[in-house]
Design a protein around this motif. Structure first.
Motif, short mmCIF file in Angstrom:
data_model
loop_
_atom_site.label_atom_id
_atom_site.label_comp_id
_atom_site.label_asym_id
_atom_site.label_seq_id
_atom_site.Cartn_x
_atom_site.Cartn_y
_atom_site.Cartn_z
N GLN A 53 0.84 -1.21 0.00
CA GLN A 53 0.00 0.00 0.00
C GLN A 53 0.87 1.26 0.00
O GLN A 53 0.54 2.26 -0.65
CB GLN A 53 -0.95 -0.02 1.22
CG GLN A 53 -1.88 1.18 1.33
CD GLN A 53 -2.93 1.24 0.23
OE1 GLN A 53 -3.06 0.35 -0.59
NE2 GLN A 53 -3.68 2.34 0.22
N ILE B 7 -4.15 -5.34 -17.62
CA ILE B 7 -4.75 -5.10 -16.30
C ILE B 7 -5.57 -6.32 -15.86
O ILE B 7 -5.60 -6.68 -14.68
CB ILE B 7 -5.60 -3.80 -16.29
CG1 ILE B 7 -4.65 -2.59 -16.45
CG2 ILE B 7 -6.42 -3.68 -15.01
CD1 ILE B 7 -5.34 -1.23 -16.49
N HIS B 10 -3.68 -8.80 -13.64
CA HIS B 10 -3.21 -8.43 -12.30
C HIS B 10 -3.74 -9.45 -11.29
O HIS B 10 -4.91 -9.83 -11.37
CB HIS B 10 -3.71 -7.02 -11.97
CG HIS B 10 -3.13 -6.46 -10.71
ND1 HIS B 10 -3.46 -6.95 -9.46
CD2 HIS B 10 -2.23 -5.48 -10.49
CE1 HIS B 10 -2.80 -6.27 -8.53
NE2 HIS B 10 -2.04 -5.38 -9.15
N PRO B 11 -2.90 -9.88 -10.34
CA PRO B 11 -3.34 -10.92 -9.40
C PRO B 11 -4.60 -10.56 -8.59
O PRO B 11 -5.32 -11.47 -8.15
CB PRO B 11 -2.13 -11.11 -8.48
CG PRO B 11 -1.26 -9.90 -8.69
CD PRO B 11 -1.50 -9.48 -10.11
N ASP B 12 -4.88 -9.29 -8.39
CA ASP B 12 -6.07 -8.89 -7.64
C ASP B 12 -7.27 -8.63 -8.55
O ASP B 12 -8.37 -8.38 -8.06
CB ASP B 12 -5.80 -7.63 -6.81
CG ASP B 12 -4.65 -7.83 -5.83
OD1 ASP B 12 -4.32 -8.99 -5.53
OD2 ASP B 12 -4.08 -6.82 -5.39
N ILE B 71 -2.20 6.67 -12.79
CA ILE B 71 -2.87 6.41 -11.51
C ILE B 71 -4.06 5.46 -11.69
O ILE B 71 -4.29 4.57 -10.87
CB ILE B 71 -3.28 7.76 -10.87
CG1 ILE B 71 -2.01 8.45 -10.36
CG2 ILE B 71 -4.33 7.58 -9.79
CD1 ILE B 71 -2.17 9.93 -10.06
N THR B 73 -4.28 3.21 -13.85
CA THR B 73 -3.76 1.90 -14.27
C THR B 73 -3.48 0.98 -13.09
O THR B 73 -3.67 -0.24 -13.18
CB THR B 73 -2.46 2.09 -15.09
OG1 THR B 73 -2.80 2.66 -16.37
CG2 THR B 73 -1.72 0.79 -15.31
N ARG B 74 -3.05 1.55 -11.95
CA ARG B 74 -2.60 0.71 -10.83
C ARG B 74 -3.75 0.03 -10.09
O ARG B 74 -4.79 0.62 -9.86
CB ARG B 74 -1.75 1.55 -9.87
CG ARG B 74 -0.50 2.08 -10.54
CD ARG B 74 0.46 2.75 -9.55
NE ARG B 74 1.57 3.33 -10.32
CZ ARG B 74 1.70 4.64 -10.60
NH1 ARG B 74 0.83 5.51 -10.13
NH2 ARG B 74 2.72 5.05 -11.34
N ARG B 75 -3.50 -1.25 -9.68
CA ARG B 75 -4.51 -2.02 -8.96
C ARG B 75 -3.99 -2.63 -7.67
O ARG B 75 -4.77 -3.22 -6.90
CB ARG B 75 -5.01 -3.17 -9.85
CG ARG B 75 -5.84 -2.74 -11.04
CD ARG B 75 -7.15 -2.10 -10.65
NE ARG B 75 -7.86 -1.68 -11.87
CZ ARG B 75 -7.59 -0.55 -12.53
NH1 ARG B 75 -6.69 0.28 -12.10
NH2 ARG B 75 -8.27 -0.27 -13.63
N THR B 76 -2.70 -2.58 -7.41
CA THR B 76 -2.17 -3.11 -6.15
C THR B 76 -2.56 -2.18 -5.01
O THR B 76 -2.47 -0.96 -5.15
CB THR B 76 -0.63 -3.24 -6.25
OG1 THR B 76 -0.32 -4.24 -7.23
CG2 THR B 76 -0.01 -3.63 -4.92
N GLY B 77 -2.96 -2.76 -3.87
CA GLY B 77 -3.44 -1.94 -2.77
C GLY B 77 -4.71 -1.23 -3.22
O GLY B 77 -5.43 -1.70 -4.10
N SER B 78 -4.98 -0.07 -2.62
CA SER B 78 -6.15 0.69 -3.06
C SER B 78 -5.90 2.17 -2.85
O SER B 78 -5.19 2.56 -1.94
CB SER B 78 -7.40 0.26 -2.28
OG SER B 78 -7.24 0.60 -0.92
N ASN B 79 -6.45 2.94 -3.71
CA ASN B 79 -6.27 4.39 -3.65
C ASN B 79 -7.41 5.06 -4.38
O ASN B 79 -7.24 5.99 -5.16
CB ASN B 79 -4.92 4.76 -4.32
CG ASN B 79 -4.37 6.08 -3.79
OD1 ASN B 79 -4.91 6.65 -2.84
ND2 ASN B 79 -3.32 6.59 -4.41
N ASP C 40 3.11 -2.82 -11.51
CA ASP C 40 2.06 -2.84 -10.50
C ASP C 40 1.58 -4.26 -10.21
O ASP C 40 1.38 -4.63 -9.04
CB ASP C 40 0.90 -1.97 -11.01
CG ASP C 40 -0.31 -1.97 -10.09
OD1 ASP C 40 -0.16 -1.54 -8.94
OD2 ASP C 40 -1.38 -2.41 -10.53
#
Lengths: 136, 136, 136, 136
Positions: A53, B7, B10-12, B71, B73-79, C40
């Motif tokens: 994170q 995308i 992505h593992p998540d 921004i 594009t990203r999927r790791t964690g959360s924002n 990511d």
């Protein structure tokens, strides 16, 4: 950085620089570099899986800081609404990133330093926003 | 672009891509490139002095579009709060840039095309924002 | 993307676009987005510690791709020496990143897709460089 | 900037920072900001049509400087070949931009300051490159 010196020579500025905005620009570049560096150091840490994170917020914050630094630099024409909303977006990114970095500050010096850079950037952006016109 | 394909791996994410967000990402890169190109073409025009405001809005919009593309594009964690506020900032930049480009659309084809790219990007960001959770 | 359409309207281009350069620009943005996404996804993988080198090359390659896309877009004035050296730098970054991603392609689909995007970008940059003047 | 302090805390660096590389990073961000500012000021000048080549070199140099700053910041894994080629590309961009800015230095203070920032960045990159391994 040459920020104040060079912006002061813009034909529409003629030395009348906005000191709060100059400081916000420099903090944006400093914070962006710190966030890239903190993400990179987190990726190198043994416990990287617990820092996911933090890495995410670092990378997002860096992207926003560099965009904000560029946008706050320009003086030709006018785009105050965008300067304001971009600095506000930057304040939010800095606050969230600082909060996350703070959680790891005791274990990782880079997180402590990055939290410091983010807090300083957030404050500088806040002060710069207050100098902008009240509309919008 | 490979946006959706990559995308989705992505593992998540595991194939459960948010189509509106994918489209917003691609529009951000397209719009960012168009804005760089329109600014560059305006600088090359005979009547460049009348296109200053257009150049300014182009350059600011490009910076925001590229930050938004990264921004979103990203999927790791959360924002999600940052994705939302960045896409909203991008919508504003696109709207202002499209409005200015529109004024020059009859004289300059690059302004007409850029206005089109900005409007399309604004709409895609709007639709992506609507798919995000309602709480910050 | 509107790349060809908008660059074709530049006052110094007048429809005489360099097709290889147009393709390289689009590949740069595609590859940059894929590299951000692969980094990511790698950060989100269980075996992230074995993907550190991949993440590093992804992030560096993304930065170079976006700079190359912007630089190859501009047509006002001339800067062919920089277009050439930037595309050559981009080719190197894409080749190194593709080689590393390839090592993980069987375990991680995002690495396979990213290697593909990097190889395609490297080839497009190579072909664009060959269209530039032989000097320098 | 926090450059030295934060890079020094990277788990693979442990205080053994490369001073020449640290300086190059900071010069890249300074030069990138100066180039954005000089382009913007040139666009605002009465004689903008005579400054087109300067604006072009400014914008290209800025893009390369920011990519170089990010790439030279990272320490996880290794990518020395890319650091080297990116710093060399940056040196070239800085030299060409400084030469052009120098031509306008007597008429425009921003061009004089930008030439100074570019020369300083070129030198810092040169010194950083000399500290890197001799291979490649």
């Amino acid at each position: 950085m040459h920020t104040q010196e060079i912006i002061g020579t813009h034909p529409d500025v003629k030395g009348q620089t906005n000191q709060a905005l100059i400081r916000a620009i420099e903090e944006c570049y400093d914070c962006g570099q710190s966030c890239i560096s903190c993400a990179d150091a987190c990726i190198g840490e043994q416990e990287v899986t617990r820092l996911r994170q933090c890495i995410r917020l670092n990378l997002d914050c860096a992207d926003i800081c560099f965009a904000a630094g560029a946008i706050a630099t320009r003086r030709t024409g006018s785009n105050e609404e965008i300067i304001r909303s971009t600095l506000e977006n930057c304040m939010l990114a800095c606050r969230l990133c600082a909060d996350e970095c703070q959680k790891h500050a005791q274990s990782h010096e880079h997180c402590r330093i990055c939290a410091e850079a983010c807090q300083s950037c957030e404050q500088a952006c806040q002060q710069a926003v207050q100098t902008l016109g009240a509309t919008h």
